[in-house]
Design a protein around this motif. Structure first.
Motif, PDB file in Angstrom:
ATOM      1  N   MET A 238     -32.576 -10.803  -0.309  1.00 37.01           N
ATOM      2  CA  MET A 238     -32.681 -10.306  -1.238  1.00 37.01           C
ATOM      3  C   MET A 238     -31.811  -9.886  -1.987  1.00 37.01           C
ATOM      4  N   PHE A 239     -30.761  -9.073  -1.010  1.00 33.36           N
ATOM      5  CA  PHE A 239     -29.763  -8.305  -2.116  1.00 33.36           C
ATOM      6  C   PHE A 239     -28.465  -9.283  -2.285  1.00 33.36           C
ATOM      7  N   LEU A 240     -27.923  -9.874  -0.834  1.00 34.25           N
ATOM      8  CA  LEU A 240     -27.062 -11.284  -1.535  1.00 34.25           C
ATOM      9  C   LEU A 240     -27.312 -12.052  -1.738  1.00 34.25           C
ATOM     10  N   PRO A 241     -28.656 -12.771  -1.778  1.00 32.41           N
ATOM     11  CA  PRO A 241     -29.014 -14.447  -2.868  1.00 32.41           C
ATOM     12  C   PRO A 241     -29.292 -13.706  -4.827  1.00 32.41           C
ATOM     13  N   LEU A 242     -29.542 -12.421  -4.649  1.00 31.66           N
ATOM     14  CA  LEU A 242     -29.446 -11.922  -6.433  1.00 31.66           C
ATOM     15  C   LEU A 242     -27.843 -11.553  -6.471  1.00 31.66           C
ATOM     16  N   ALA A 243     -27.299 -11.223  -5.674  1.00 34.38           N
ATOM     17  CA  ALA A 243     -25.795 -11.169  -5.755  1.00 34.38           C
ATOM     18  C   ALA A 243     -25.003 -12.543  -6.832  1.00 34.38           C
ATOM     19  N   GLU A 244     -25.845 -13.329  -5.478  1.00 34.77           N
ATOM     20  CA  GLU A 244     -25.511 -14.722  -6.116  1.00 34.77           C
ATOM     21  C   GLU A 244     -25.406 -15.586  -7.127  1.00 34.77           C
ATOM     22  N   ARG A 245     -26.989 -15.182  -7.396  1.00 35.90           N
ATOM     23  CA  ARG A 245     -27.409 -15.998  -8.637  1.00 35.90           C
ATOM     24  C   ARG A 245     -26.624 -15.053  -9.772  1.00 35.90           C
ATOM     25  N   MET A 246     -26.307 -13.601  -9.937  1.00 38.82           N
ATOM     26  CA  MET A 246     -25.490 -13.011 -10.757  1.00 38.82           C
ATOM     27  C   MET A 246     -24.102 -13.174 -10.855  1.00 38.82           C
ATOM     28  N   VAL A 247     -23.307 -13.721  -9.709  1.00 39.78           N
ATOM     29  CA  VAL A 247     -22.120 -14.201  -9.853  1.00 39.78           C
ATOM     30  C   VAL A 247     -22.343 -15.836 -10.708  1.00 39.78           C
ATOM     31  N   GLU A 248     -23.383 -16.650 -10.099  1.00 40.48           N
ATOM     32  CA  GLU A 248     -24.016 -18.343 -10.240  1.00 40.48           C
ATOM     33  C   GLU A 248     -23.722 -18.351 -11.600  1.00 40.48           C
TER      34      GLU A 248
END
Length: 972
Positions: free
Chosen positions: A172-182
């Protein structure tokens, strides 16, 4: 606080005098000025807060808090009040209140960038990562700046780090952070290096190593410029994670061609070559070997590559150590793998000899060669040392004089050889006479070397200091391994002399601290430790050298000061780390934030922190709590509760630096991992015993209550029955800890000479304190039973209490007998110390104090019984009533306890008289090792030990007199 010129506020001029008073530490005037202002301007909120700051700083915390809450309830939005409240709450260690303050301000002024950013930082101080994420996005919506967006992303990463469930973190947390940066990458909005670092951090934590590698090697990677070779280091890390050894090898090779002195790349180069050999890797028939270029995949190529680096080094403008050490490292690795190719690189002895010729005058030469001495056969040690000595330019000896160095370079070379001799164990294999001869030679060389440092500043070390240190190490061997008592005084003499020439030499000071403490002299240690000027984390890593001996040597005032000194650092850690985290957010140093959090956790879980906290509270009770009432007050002021255990046992971290004292011992005599493990185990067991003792003592006041009849409902209401259950449960835990301690001590572990100092546990068990204190806590349970059952139904209990009191007196008398004996005695003109007498006295005082607290509880239980019996006697008009046996037992016990305490005080007076009468100048100083000049330092050293003993005995005597006064009050 004073720098407020930017604030355009009509009240600023009125408030300025209060700010100035607070800034100058004149808090009383600040309060008066605020009161004057508030009489004229009742609604000037900031003046109220500034008054609260003044009250807080003058110790009136409750008034300050009430005033602050009065203003906070009005939900102010003016900058002055908000900033002043923030300062006040920070000083009160209540950062959570700052969040409420800015939450209210943001609701009233929803478009304020300043208030939103203050709110974010307030959440950062208390670690509210979810709210930080929301605050960051709210801020980005108001002011769409990249830093605010990435604050929110970093807060998601912090949620993933702090999440208990690792699965939740990665799904949850890391994939969401990844999407935000992408999203920002696709929109080409990435601006700063910090944003690329953050993207890399997310991918690394998600174990998407290929994607992370693509980011670093791609266009975004071009922004990674602030650190030297930042891009290459990240690529290397990802190649290793992905097992791409050809790329790893090619990249490290390419970097070594640029800089052949970078040791980390040699290690990677060798590691990758042997991985490729193990996998039988061969280069492709066509095209590049790898993404990074040519790859080396055989030992022959490695040998040739290292030889080429040495050839290139010859052309360098400055000598480079890397290529020469790489050759030795390759031999070491080949030998470890059982390869027969090492002969291609040459003889290790010859290589080390050539290395010494080139770098022998550099201090690093010893540490470089120390790693590789295992390559030499033990039969070659003496030959090797003689070979090194042969190339040092020393003066020609005349009439048996020493061959001495003519300049600093020759001195440094000779020092290196002497240190290597110790590392190779050559000084350990010689007898006592030879050792003393070596000590004489080393001291002659030390004195000769002082001429080279005549122009040195006081803050600089003398070039020959290590000669003196090595001589002291040899003397310590004689003292601790062969029981040569004179050697310890000689070692202290040499160190004090060394310190007079090199006042800033930390090694001299650390060694003096250690030896003085081993002799039981704490007084000179306090000043020595203070002069070290330990900074920040050092209070945790080397503080144990001081706090281990602080209380155990009877200097209670100095011990209290030492504990306070250490605790101040630990308590400020929480606040300081929060500030570091905020600065990291402000400047985009996102990769540092998890490091700061880990650092804070490491300090909060520190073994030393837990030890100092526990010992400090026990010490405070010992010094302040004379009778049951003051014990109750002290426990209340410390917020102690027997039910609560705030030590993180599972996460305890041993942050001690056990190698802080320089050591040249061979590996078999050095501190090993096993020694570290055993020392941690011993420290943990002793901490558990001390912590449980503290918790048992803290439970005593809760048991003292008015007498209630049997089966009284009020007893259950008071919760006292559950309190005694807690005491009994803690007593069981203490028994388990005691058993662990006994089993540990049965191993009779010997730490290296300068290894971790042992705890006080051995003395605690051997002198009988352990048995005595356990008996005392069992007595509490019996007294409680007598209290709840009443006198009529408790004949067995009374008998048990009577027997316990008799046994207790016997145990205390045995403990006192262990305290008898002289602290210092003179044998054949040599001063011999007995520090165990001092430690036993300290244990006696502590055990007596616990005895008195429990006796006081017993007294509080028996008094109501006696008054009830006297009332019955008056009603029945009887001339006499038979007193229950427990009263007689208790009164006899109190009388004998008073006699015993008086005897101990008399013994201490005797020790004081003996110490005062001891004339050190009359001691025979027939010491052939020391010169007349050095013998002056011997008298100084012996005087310091004598003075310290006198001080300790005086403090113990004063405390015992207070305890005697307490005993006299125990009359039912």
């Amino acid at each position: 606080m004073a720098a407020r010129g930017h604030v355009q506020d009509p009240n600023d001029r009125r408030l300025r005098p209060i700010y100035d008073y607070l800034d100058n530490g004149n808090n009383k005037m600040a309060i008066q000025q605020a009161d004057k202002l508030l009489k004229k301007h009742k609604d000037l909120h900031c003046a109220k807060v500034l008054k609260a700051i003044g009250l807080q700083r003058t110790g009136k915390q409750d008034e300050a808090f009430a005033l602050a809450q009065e203003v906070a309830a009005l939900e102010p939005t003016d900058d002055n009040s908000l900033q002043a409240l923030t300062i006040l709450y920070r000083e009160m260690h209540r950062p959570e209140l700052v969040t409420k303050l800015y939450e209210a301000a943001v609701k009233k002024v929803p478009n304020s960038e300043e208030y939103h950013s203050h709110l974010f930082m307030a959440y950062a101080r208390v670690g509210e990562y979810k709210k930080m994420q929301q605050a960051g996005m709210a801020l980005y919506k108001i002011v769409p700046k990249n830093p605010y967006y990435f604050w929110s992303v970093m807060s998601l990463i912090m949620q993933s780090i702090s999440a208990q469930d690792e699965n939740l973190s990665k799904t949850m947390f890391l994939p969401l952070a990844e999407r935000m940066v992408e999203k920002m990458v696709k929109e080409e909005k990435i601006e700063a290096e910090a944003e690329v670092e953050l993207y890399y951090m997310i991918l690394e934590r998600l174990e998407k190593y290929q994607e992370a590698l693509s980011v670093v090697r791609g266009k975004l990677g071009e922004k990674l410029t602030s650190e030297l070779q930042s891009r290459e280091n990240k690529c290397m890390a990802m190649y290793k994670k992905l097992g791409k050894w050809p790329e790893c090898n090619a990249l490290s090779r390419r970097l070594l061609l640029k800089n052949s002195d970078d040791w980390q790349f040699y290690i990677t180069y060798f590691e990758s070559i042997f991985q490729l050999i193990d996998y039988n890797w061969t280069p492709p028939a066509e095209g590049e070997h790898s993404l990074e270029g040519e790859v080396h995949y055989s030992v022959e190529q490695a040998v040739k590559f290292v030889e080429e680096r040495i050839t290139e080094e010859a052309k360098s403008s400055r000598p480079l150590r890397g290529p020469y050490l790489a050759k030795l490292e390759l031999i070491r690795r080949l030998r470890h793998r059982g390869c027969n190719d090492e002969y291609k690189l040459g003889d290790p002895e010859e290589l080390m000899f050539q290395y010494f010729k080139k770098f022998g005058d550099k201090p690093c030469c010893l540490t470089d060669l120390k790693v590789f001495v295992d390559l030499l056969p033990s039969s070659q040690y003496t030959k090797f040392i003689n070979q090194l000595l042969g190339v040092i330019p020393l003066s020609s000896p005349v009439d048996g004089d020493l061959a001495l160095p003519a300049d600093i370079k020759a001195l440094q070379q000779h020092l290196c050889v002497v240190q290597l001799s110790r590392v190779l164990g050559l000084y350990h294999s010689i007898d006592k006479t030879q050792k003393l001869s070596v000590v004489r030679e080393l001291m002659l060389r030390y004195h000769h070397g002082l001429q080279f440092g005549k122009s040195c500043l006081k803050t600089e070390l003398q070039f020959s200091d290590y000669y003196c240190l090595l001589a002291v190490h040899l003397l310590l061997d004689l003292w601790l391994e062969e029981g040569e008592e004179l050697a310890v005084w000689q070692s202290l003499t040499l160190l004090e002399e060394g310190l007079s020439h090199s006042p800033s030499n930390a090694q001299f000071k650390l060694l003096l601290i250690r030896i003085y403490c081993m002799l039981g002299a704490f007084e000179p240690v306090v000043e020595l430790y203070s002069s070290l000027d330990a900074k920040h984390i050092q209070h945790d890593t080397i503080g144990y050298l001081l706090t281990r001996y602080a209380e155990s040597l009877g200097q209670y005032a100095a011990a209290s000061q030492s504990c306070n000194f250490a605790l101040r650092f630990f308590h400020s850690n929480q606040k300081d780390t929060s500030e570091y985290i905020i600065q990291a957010y402000k400047y985009g140093a996102f990769e540092k934030i998890p490091e700061f959090i880990a650092f804070r956790n490491r300090l909060n879980s520190s073994l030393h922190f837990a030890q100092v906290r526990t010992e400090r509270m026990l010490l405070d009770l010992l010094l302040e709590a004379n009778i049951s009432t003051s014990l109750e007050e002290s426990i209340k002021s410390m917020s102690l509760s027997p039910e609560e255990d705030d030590i993180p046992w599972k996460d305890l971290r041993d942050n001690r630096d056990l190698t802080v004292l320089f050591n040249w011992d061979p590996k078999d005599r050095d501190i090993s991992e096993e020694h570290r493990r055993l020392s941690l185990e011993e420290e943990t067991i002793w901490l558990r015993i001390r912590s449980l003792t503290l918790r048992l003592i803290s439970g005593l006041p809760s048991l003292s209550h008015a007498f209630q009849p049997k089966n009284s409902e009020k007893t259950a209401e008071n919760g006292v029955s559950s309190k005694i259950d807690t005491i009994r449960a803690l007593l069981q835990q203490l028994e388990v800890a005691m058993d662990s301690g006994k089993r540990f001590l049965e191993q009779t572990i010997q730490y290296p000479v300068l290894g971790p100092p042992p705890t006080r546990m051995a003395g605690f068990f051997s002198n009988g304190s352990c048995q005595c204190q356990t008996s005392l806590f069992y007595l509490v349970s019996d007294i409680y039973e007598l209290d709840t059952n009443g006198l009529e139904d408790s004949t067995d209990i009374q008998e048990r209490i009577g027997n316990s009191l008799k046994s207790l007196l016997e145990q205390l008398t045995d403990l006192f007998n262990k305290c008898k004996g002289d602290l210092i005695e003179v044998r054949d003109g040599i001063l011999k110390t007995h520090p165990n007498v001092l430690e036993n006295l300290v244990f006696f005082v502590e055990t007596l104090s616990i005895t008195l607290w429990i006796s006081s509880y017993c007294d509080s239980v028996l008094r109501p019984f006696k008054s009830n019996l006297q009332k019955k006697k008056k009603k029945k008009k009887e001339t006499s009533i038979v007193m229950p046996p427990v009263f007689t037992s208790f009164l006899d016990y109190v009388t004998e306890l008073q006699t015993l305490t008086s005897n101990v005080i008399d013994h201490i007076k005797g020790l004081e008289v003996m110490l005062t009468a001891l004339k050190l100048e009359e001691l025979s100083l027939e010491d052939t090792l020391l010169s007349q000049e050095e013998k002056k330092f011997t008298k100084t050293v012996q005087g310091k030990v004598q003075s310290s003993y006198q001080h300790s005995i005086q403090e113990i005597g004063e405390l015992l007199k207070k305890r005697l006064d307490t005993v006299k009050k125990l009359k039912i």
